[in-house]
Design an enzyme around this catalytic site. Structure first.
Site, short mmCIF file in Angstrom:
data_model
loop_
_atom_site.label_atom_id
_atom_site.label_comp_id
_atom_site.label_asym_id
_atom_site.label_seq_id
_atom_site.Cartn_x
_atom_site.Cartn_y
_atom_site.Cartn_z
N LYS A 116 -10.99 2.87 -16.18
CA LYS A 116 -11.23 4.20 -16.74
C LYS A 116 -12.70 4.37 -17.11
CE LYS A 116 -6.54 5.10 -18.32
NZ LYS A 116 -5.94 4.09 -17.44
N GLY A 164 0.49 5.64 -17.81
CA GLY A 164 0.74 6.05 -19.18
C GLY A 164 0.81 4.88 -20.16
N LYS A 200 -11.60 11.42 -27.08
CA LYS A 200 -11.09 12.41 -28.01
C LYS A 200 -9.65 12.71 -27.66
CE LYS A 200 -11.12 15.69 -31.16
NZ LYS A 200 -11.12 15.34 -32.60
N LYS A 236 5.37 10.43 -16.59
CA LYS A 236 5.83 11.69 -16.01
C LYS A 236 7.34 11.70 -15.75
CE LYS A 236 1.38 11.61 -13.74
NZ LYS A 236 0.69 11.24 -12.48
N GLU A 286 -8.83 10.12 -14.82
CA GLU A 286 -8.89 8.89 -14.04
C GLU A 286 -8.50 9.21 -12.60
OE1 GLU A 286 -5.78 6.05 -15.00
OE2 GLU A 286 -4.59 7.64 -15.89
N ASN A 288 -6.20 7.65 -9.45
CA ASN A 288 -5.23 6.67 -8.97
C ASN A 288 -5.50 6.44 -7.49
OD1 ASN A 288 -3.04 8.43 -11.04
ND2 ASN A 288 -3.69 6.37 -11.45
N ARG A 290 -4.21 5.28 -4.81
CA ARG A 290 -2.98 4.92 -4.11
C ARG A 290 -2.16 6.18 -3.90
NH1 ARG A 290 0.36 5.73 -8.44
NH2 ARG A 290 -0.36 5.05 -10.49
N VAL A 293 3.90 8.48 -7.06
CA VAL A 293 5.35 8.72 -7.06
C VAL A 293 5.62 10.17 -6.65
CG1 VAL A 293 7.44 8.77 -8.49
CG2 VAL A 293 5.68 7.03 -8.91
N ARG A 336 12.31 13.04 -11.56
CA ARG A 336 12.49 11.60 -11.41
C ARG A 336 13.85 11.21 -12.01
NH1 ARG A 336 6.75 8.50 -12.42
NH2 ARG A 336 5.37 10.13 -11.61
#
Length: 445
Positions: A116, A164, A200, A236, A286, A288, A290, A293, A336
């Site tokens: 990050k 997360g 923050k 998520k 950030e 990801n 890849r 999902v 999901r």
């Protein structure tokens, strides 16, 4: 094109890769732990190799065993799916050293964007706004000084974190003094890296992400954005595409995502995650590096097969799509299906599936590795499948999702399906008033 690839993953994503590879005439090898011996990917792959016992660090994170399986079976490439080895630059580099193509970005891109702290630096160089925050903090005194400058509440985040996990909200100086060392230890245990950054903490915001594809030569396109604001414990639950953001703001975020990915000559599928506050300010969180999902909702509105694009790029065919070739149609929602009990703080509910019937009909897609009699192992993520719907408008997609949820039957473990039915009926959700604290503020959970 590859003749044979190895899939270094499990569950629905392993099955997802097998299906596209088979349609492309590519043979597949799937690795598995002893806990997954009877899983659907193992049963459907052309070959399967056991790489260890149930514990992830002895199987799906066992680099020597996975590379040995690839070399033993003659696999030319390795698709890492998501999680496990998907964002491990050392693994990607070892694949390269052994003459095996890593189906994903380069180790250099992953190292640049994987932490990050590194992602924040690249965002700043790409003129992409970031949440007020810091680089890696070495001591609690550094953290206390930074928090005083930023202003409470703040968020401690594992620099190497993802999904997360490795996040802690700090509201006072006393909490920070007590919690900093604990946050470092949790980061070390979760990710093998104790590095902590601070940002923050925004109480209410949307989680919006941009899907990109790049060829590694500076050509990068976006395939729209997704709203992933319905979450529990920073993870998520429901995703949809497109978001309900105003179009001007949407275009700004999409352009920022492409700009950042171009900065590192990104190759393959990637997702840039942003938060959007109530005033319409957006900040990069950030990247990801890849497939996600929730890639399915972007596939549904674009008509593209992201795994096919990944394989073509990795095989050296490049990215033939131009931005104008990407035409987004309609609205898609994904729920999901987790083996969890929402009434008991989403406690995992592993065990045998006594009976399962997935929804069907127009505009309904199910990505799942589960079947009647399948035993959900307790060692991994609780995801047992994804229910995706597509329709012309968001309103119609919500109605279709509710119908599909009510048509889906999973007997045995507790699941998140009843919660999703309630959300589809929720007036705030129906009008697109979603924030990451939705369950707490709009569902009293």
């Amino acid at each position: 094109m590859f003749k044979k690839i190895l899939i270094a993953n499990r569950g629905e994503i392993a099955l997802r890769v097998i299906r596209t590879a088979r349609e492309m005439g590519v043979k597949t090898v799937v690795v598995y732990s002893t806990a997954d011996e009877k899983s659907l990917p193992v049963l459907l792959a052309d070959e399967s190799v056991c790489v260890g016992p149930p514990a992830s660090n002895q199987s799906y994170l066992n680099i020597p065993n996975i590379l040995s399986a690839a070399l033993m079976t003659g696999a030319e490439g390795i698709h890492p799916g998501y999680g496990f080895m998907a964002e491990n630059p050392d693994f990607a580099e070892m694949c390269r050293e052994h003459g095996i193509t890593f189906i994903g970005p380069t180790p250099e891109s992953m190292r640049a964007l994987g932490s990050k702290a590194g992602g924040r630096e690249i965002a700043a160089m790409s003129n992409v706004p970031v949440v007020p925050g810091t680089g890696v903090l070495d001591t609690v005194d550094d953290a206390l000084l930074a928090a005083k400058q930023i202003g409470y509440p703040v968020l401690l985040k594992a620099s190497a974190g993802g999904g997360g996990r490795g996040q802690k909200v700090i509201r006072t100086q006393e909490e920070l003094a007590k919690g900093f060392a604990q946050a470092q230890e949790e980061a070390r245990l979760y990710f093998g890296d104790p590095a902590i950054i601070m940002e923050k903490f925004l109480e209410e915001f949307r989680h919006v992400e941009v899907q990109v594809m790049g060829d590694g030569q500076g050509h990068v396109i976006h395939i729209g954005e997704r709203d992933c604001s319905i979450q529990r414990r920073n993870q998520k639950l429901i995703e949809e595409a497109p978001s309900t953001l105003p179009d001007t703001l949407r275009q700004e975020i999409l352009a920022a995502g492409v700009r950042l990915a171009k900065h590192v000559n990104y190759a393959g599928a990637g997702t840039l995650e942003f938060i959007v506050d109530r005033d319409g300010n957006y900040y990069f969180m950030e990247m990801n590096t890849r497939i996600q999902v929730e890639h399915c909702v972007s596939e549904e509105i674009s008509g593209l097969d992201f795994v096919k694009l990944q394989l073509e790029i990795a095989a050296g065919y490049g990215l033939k799509l131009q931005q104008e070739d990407v035409v987004l149609r309609g609205h898609a929602i994904e729920c999901r299906l987790n083996a969890e009990d929402p009434d008991k703080d989403f406690r995992p509910a592993a065990g045998k599936i006594d009976d399962v019937h997935f929804a069907g009909g127009p505009g309904v897609r199910v990505d799942s590795h589960c079947y009647t009699g399948y035993v959900i192992p307790p060692h991994y993520d609780s995801l047992i499948g994804k229910l995706i719907v597509h329709h012309d408008t968001r309103e119609q997609a919500i109605a279709r999702m509710k119908r599909a949820l009510e048509e889906t039957v999973i007997q045995g473990p507790k699941t998140t399906i009843p919660l999703y039915v309630k959300i589809m009926d929720n007036p705030f959700y129906k009008r697109g008033a979603v924030m990451t604290n939705f369950l707490k503020t709009r569902m009293d959970m």
